[in-house]
Write a protein that holds these residues in place. Sequence first.
Motif, PDB file in Angstrom:
ATOM      1  N   ARG A  63       0.827  -1.212   0.000  1.00  9.07           N
ATOM      2  CA  ARG A  63       0.000   0.000   0.000  1.00  9.07           C
ATOM      3  C   ARG A  63       0.859   1.259   0.000  1.00  9.07           C
ATOM      4  O   ARG A  63       0.547   2.233  -0.671  1.00  9.07           O
ATOM      5  CB  ARG A  63      -0.910   0.019   1.221  1.00  9.07           C
ATOM      6  N   LEU A  64       1.943   1.232   0.778  1.00 10.44           N
ATOM      7  CA  LEU A  64       2.847   2.381   0.813  1.00 10.44           C
ATOM      8  C   LEU A  64       3.475   2.596  -0.561  1.00 10.44           C
ATOM      9  O   LEU A  64       3.561   3.725  -1.038  1.00 10.44           O
ATOM     10  CB  LEU A  64       3.924   2.181   1.878  1.00 10.44           C
ATOM     11  N   GLU A  65       3.895   1.518  -1.203  1.00 12.90           N
ATOM     12  CA  GLU A  65       4.491   1.640  -2.536  1.00 12.90           C
ATOM     13  C   GLU A  65       3.474   2.174  -3.551  1.00 12.90           C
ATOM     14  O   GLU A  65       3.802   3.031  -4.373  1.00 12.90           O
ATOM     15  CB  GLU A  65       5.035   0.290  -2.993  1.00 12.90           C
ATOM     16  N   ASP A  66       2.236   1.650  -3.510  1.00 15.78           N
ATOM     17  CA  ASP A  66       1.192   2.130  -4.427  1.00 15.78           C
ATOM     18  C   ASP A  66       0.930   3.620  -4.214  1.00 15.78           C
ATOM     19  O   ASP A  66       0.779   4.379  -5.174  1.00 15.78           O
ATOM     20  CB  ASP A  66      -0.109   1.349  -4.223  1.00 15.78           C
ATOM     21  N   TRP A  67       0.880   4.038  -2.955  1.00 20.06           N
ATOM     22  CA  TRP A  67       0.647   5.445  -2.639  1.00 20.06           C
ATOM     23  C   TRP A  67       1.785   6.307  -3.177  1.00 20.06           C
ATOM     24  O   TRP A  67       1.553   7.349  -3.786  1.00 20.06           O
ATOM     25  CB  TRP A  67       0.502   5.600  -1.130  1.00 20.06           C
ATOM     26  N   ALA A  68       3.019   5.864  -2.971  1.00 22.21           N
ATOM     27  CA  ALA A  68       4.173   6.654  -3.419  1.00 22.21           C
ATOM     28  C   ALA A  68       4.261   6.696  -4.941  1.00 22.21           C
ATOM     29  O   ALA A  68       4.604   7.739  -5.510  1.00 22.21           O
ATOM     30  CB  ALA A  68       5.465   6.075  -2.834  1.00 22.21           C
ATOM     31  N   VAL A  69       3.926   5.604  -5.618  1.00 18.88           N
ATOM     32  CA  VAL A  69       3.956   5.581  -7.088  1.00 18.88           C
ATOM     33  C   VAL A  69       2.877   6.496  -7.657  1.00 18.88           C
ATOM     34  O   VAL A  69       3.060   7.075  -8.732  1.00 18.88           O
ATOM     35  CB  VAL A  69       3.828   4.135  -7.612  1.00 18.88           C
ATOM     36  N   SER A  70       1.779   6.677  -6.929  1.00 18.84           N
ATOM     37  CA  SER A  70       0.745   7.605  -7.409  1.00 18.84           C
ATOM     38  C   SER A  70       1.262   9.050  -7.400  1.00 18.84           C
ATOM     39  O   SER A  70       0.790   9.882  -8.170  1.00 18.84           O
ATOM     40  CB  SER A  70      -0.522   7.487  -6.561  1.00 18.84           C
ATOM     41  N   ILE A  71       2.247   9.334  -6.540  1.00 18.38           N
ATOM     42  CA  ILE A  71       2.832  10.677  -6.484  1.00 18.38           C
ATOM     43  C   ILE A  71       4.002  10.795  -7.459  1.00 18.38           C
ATOM     44  O   ILE A  71       4.157  11.803  -8.139  1.00 18.38           O
ATOM     45  CB  ILE A  71       3.294  11.000  -5.045  1.00 18.38           C
ATOM     46  N   PHE A  72       4.845   9.766  -7.524  1.00 15.70           N
ATOM     47  CA  PHE A  72       6.030   9.756  -8.397  1.00 15.70           C
ATOM     48  C   PHE A  72       5.935   8.583  -9.372  1.00 15.70           C
ATOM     49  O   PHE A  72       6.622   7.576  -9.213  1.00 15.70           O
ATOM     50  CB  PHE A  72       7.305   9.622  -7.551  1.00 15.70           C
ATOM     51  N   PRO A  73       5.085   8.698 -10.394  1.00 17.23           N
ATOM     52  CA  PRO A  73       4.878   7.564 -11.308  1.00 17.23           C
ATOM     53  C   PRO A  73       6.106   7.223 -12.155  1.00 17.23           C
ATOM     54  O   PRO A  73       6.220   6.104 -12.641  1.00 17.23           O
ATOM     55  CB  PRO A  73       3.710   8.016 -12.197  1.00 17.23           C
ATOM     56  N   GLU A  74       7.034   8.155 -12.333  1.00 20.80           N
ATOM     57  CA  GLU A  74       8.200   7.907 -13.175  1.00 20.80           C
ATOM     58  C   GLU A  74       9.281   7.108 -12.448  1.00 20.80           C
ATOM     59  O   GLU A  74      10.212   6.626 -13.078  1.00 20.80           O
ATOM     60  CB  GLU A  74       8.789   9.228 -13.682  1.00 20.80           C
ATOM     61  N   SER A  75       9.167   6.950 -11.151  1.00 19.24           N
ATOM     62  CA  SER A  75      10.188   6.261 -10.351  1.00 19.24           C
ATOM     63  C   SER A  75       9.818   4.801 -10.121  1.00 19.24           C
ATOM     64  O   SER A  75       8.648   4.420 -10.223  1.00 19.24           O
ATOM     65  CB  SER A  75      10.346   6.942  -8.994  1.00 19.24           C
ATOM     66  N   SER A  76      10.852   4.009  -9.780  1.00 22.59           N
ATOM     67  CA  SER A  76      10.582   2.619  -9.387  1.00 22.59           C
ATOM     68  C   SER A  76       9.824   2.646  -8.057  1.00 22.59           C
ATOM     69  O   SER A  76       9.796   3.660  -7.362  1.00 22.59           O
ATOM     70  CB  SER A  76      11.890   1.848  -9.232  1.00 22.59           C
ATOM     71  N   ARG A  77       9.242   1.520  -7.696  1.00 24.96           N
ATOM     72  CA  ARG A  77       8.409   1.475  -6.493  1.00 24.96           C
ATOM     73  C   ARG A  77       9.202   1.842  -5.234  1.00 24.96           C
ATOM     74  O   ARG A  77       8.759   2.664  -4.435  1.00 24.96           O
ATOM     75  CB  ARG A  77       7.760   0.100  -6.361  1.00 24.96           C
ATOM     76  N   GLU A  78      10.361   1.236  -5.043  1.00 26.64           N
ATOM     77  CA  GLU A  78      11.158   1.518  -3.841  1.00 26.64           C
ATOM     78  C   GLU A  78      11.659   2.968  -3.830  1.00 26.64           C
ATOM     79  O   GLU A  78      11.658   3.621  -2.807  1.00 26.64           O
ATOM     80  CB  GLU A  78      12.337   0.562  -3.740  1.00 26.64           C
ATOM     81  N   ARG A  79      12.099   3.435  -4.975  1.00 28.08           N
ATOM     82  CA  ARG A  79      12.620   4.812  -5.041  1.00 28.08           C
ATOM     83  C   ARG A  79      11.494   5.816  -4.812  1.00 28.08           C
ATOM     84  O   ARG A  79      11.700   6.856  -4.192  1.00 28.08           O
ATOM     85  CB  ARG A  79      13.287   5.056  -6.387  1.00 28.08           C
ATOM     86  N   ALA A  80      10.296   5.512  -5.300  1.00 25.77           N
ATOM     87  CA  ALA A  80       9.158   6.412  -5.100  1.00 25.77           C
ATOM     88  C   ALA A  80       8.835   6.554  -3.608  1.00 25.77           C
ATOM     89  O   ALA A  80       8.529   7.648  -3.135  1.00 25.77           O
ATOM     90  CB  ALA A  80       7.941   5.900  -5.864  1.00 25.77           C
ATOM     91  N   VAL A  81       8.931   5.450  -2.872  1.00 31.33           N
ATOM     92  CA  VAL A  81       8.667   5.508  -1.428  1.00 31.33           C
ATOM     93  C   VAL A  81       9.685   6.412  -0.753  1.00 31.33           C
ATOM     94  O   VAL A  81       9.335   7.292   0.043  1.00 31.33           O
ATOM     95  CB  VAL A  81       8.701   4.087  -0.809  1.00 31.33           C
ATOM     96  N   ALA A  82      10.957   6.227  -1.068  1.00 26.52           N
ATOM     97  CA  ALA A  82      11.999   7.058  -0.460  1.00 26.52           C
ATOM     98  C   ALA A  82      11.812   8.525  -0.839  1.00 26.52           C
ATOM     99  O   ALA A  82      11.929   9.409   0.014  1.00 26.52           O
ATOM    100  CB  ALA A  82      13.373   6.562  -0.888  1.00 26.52           C
ATOM    101  N   GLN A  83      11.515   8.780  -2.111  1.00 27.18           N
ATOM    102  CA  GLN A  83      11.306  10.167  -2.548  1.00 27.18           C
ATOM    103  C   GLN A  83      10.137  10.799  -1.801  1.00 27.18           C
ATOM    104  O   GLN A  83      10.221  11.955  -1.370  1.00 27.18           O
ATOM    105  CB  GLN A  83      11.034  10.214  -4.052  1.00 27.18           C
ATOM    106  N   ALA A  84       9.046  10.066  -1.674  1.00 28.07           N
ATOM    107  CA  ALA A  84       7.861  10.618  -1.015  1.00 28.07           C
ATOM    108  C   ALA A  84       8.132  10.917   0.450  1.00 28.07           C
ATOM    109  O   ALA A  84       7.767  11.994   0.947  1.00 28.07           O
ATOM    110  CB  ALA A  84       6.687   9.652  -1.149  1.00 28.07           C
ATOM    111  N   LEU A  85       8.774   9.997   1.158  1.00 26.56           N
ATOM    112  CA  LEU A  85       9.029  10.206   2.578  1.00 26.56           C
ATOM    113  C   LEU A  85      10.009  11.351   2.818  1.00 26.56           C
ATOM    114  O   LEU A  85       9.819  12.164   3.724  1.00 26.56           O
ATOM    115  CB  LEU A  85       9.534   8.915   3.216  1.00 26.56           C
ATOM    116  N   VAL A  86      11.052  11.433   1.997  1.00 28.59           N
ATOM    117  CA  VAL A  86      12.019  12.524   2.146  1.00 28.59           C
ATOM    118  C   VAL A  86      11.373  13.858   1.791  1.00 28.59           C
ATOM    119  O   VAL A  86      11.562  14.863   2.490  1.00 28.59           O
ATOM    120  CB  VAL A  86      13.275  12.265   1.286  1.00 28.59           C
ATOM    121  N   ALA A  87      10.590  13.886   0.726  1.00 27.28           N
ATOM    122  CA  ALA A  87       9.931  15.129   0.323  1.00 27.28           C
ATOM    123  C   ALA A  87       8.940  15.589   1.391  1.00 27.28           C
ATOM    124  O   ALA A  87       8.833  16.789   1.669  1.00 27.28           O
ATOM    125  CB  ALA A  87       9.224  14.937  -1.013  1.00 27.28           C
TER     126      ALA A  87
END
Length: 180
Positions: A63-87
């Motif tokens: 669910r966390l990965e799906d949520w983060a990919v909805s914000i950063f669709p161009e990133s891989s799933r793991e990278r999107a999570v890190a980007q979202a949490l840091v941002a």
Amino acid sequence: MAAVAPSDGWDQAAKGVGTWLERLGVRPEERRLGLVLEILQEARKKRTKGIPAVAAMDVAFGRLEDWAVSIFPESSRERAVAQALVAMAGSMPADRAGQLILCSPCPSEDAELLRQFSHGGGLEIRLSRMTARGIRFGPIETIAQETWHKFGWAPIFQALLIWTVVFFVLLFLLERGRIS
């Protein structure tokens, strides 16, 4: 009164998911509890074999990965999570970020703010799906705890006082010429 069925590990799964969401910063408590129940229901449906806590954490992290990919669709799933949490940590207060985590769908103005704050470069960060547990050191920890709680400063001060007196007595005798 009907007998209560054993939980078969689902209580531990609920604690693990709740702790993970709390450490992730999901707020308020009512929302966190609702997410725990939703995640457990989904994990019960998907689980065929294995440990309930593992199934629940897989669903929660998915669910966390799906949520983060909805914000950063161009990133891989793991990278999107890190980007979202840091941002989120860098662009908004903790209370607002806690309300935004796992919010589906993410409000467009918040998603745009997170995209603007995000930085594409940097180190790869891998997040763990495990919940934090206290480390137990066994008998060594027990001995150290007992020693710490029973330890007193009085013997150290007594020894210091005795050796100070001995030093000054020897110094006095040396000055008087009785010790050569």
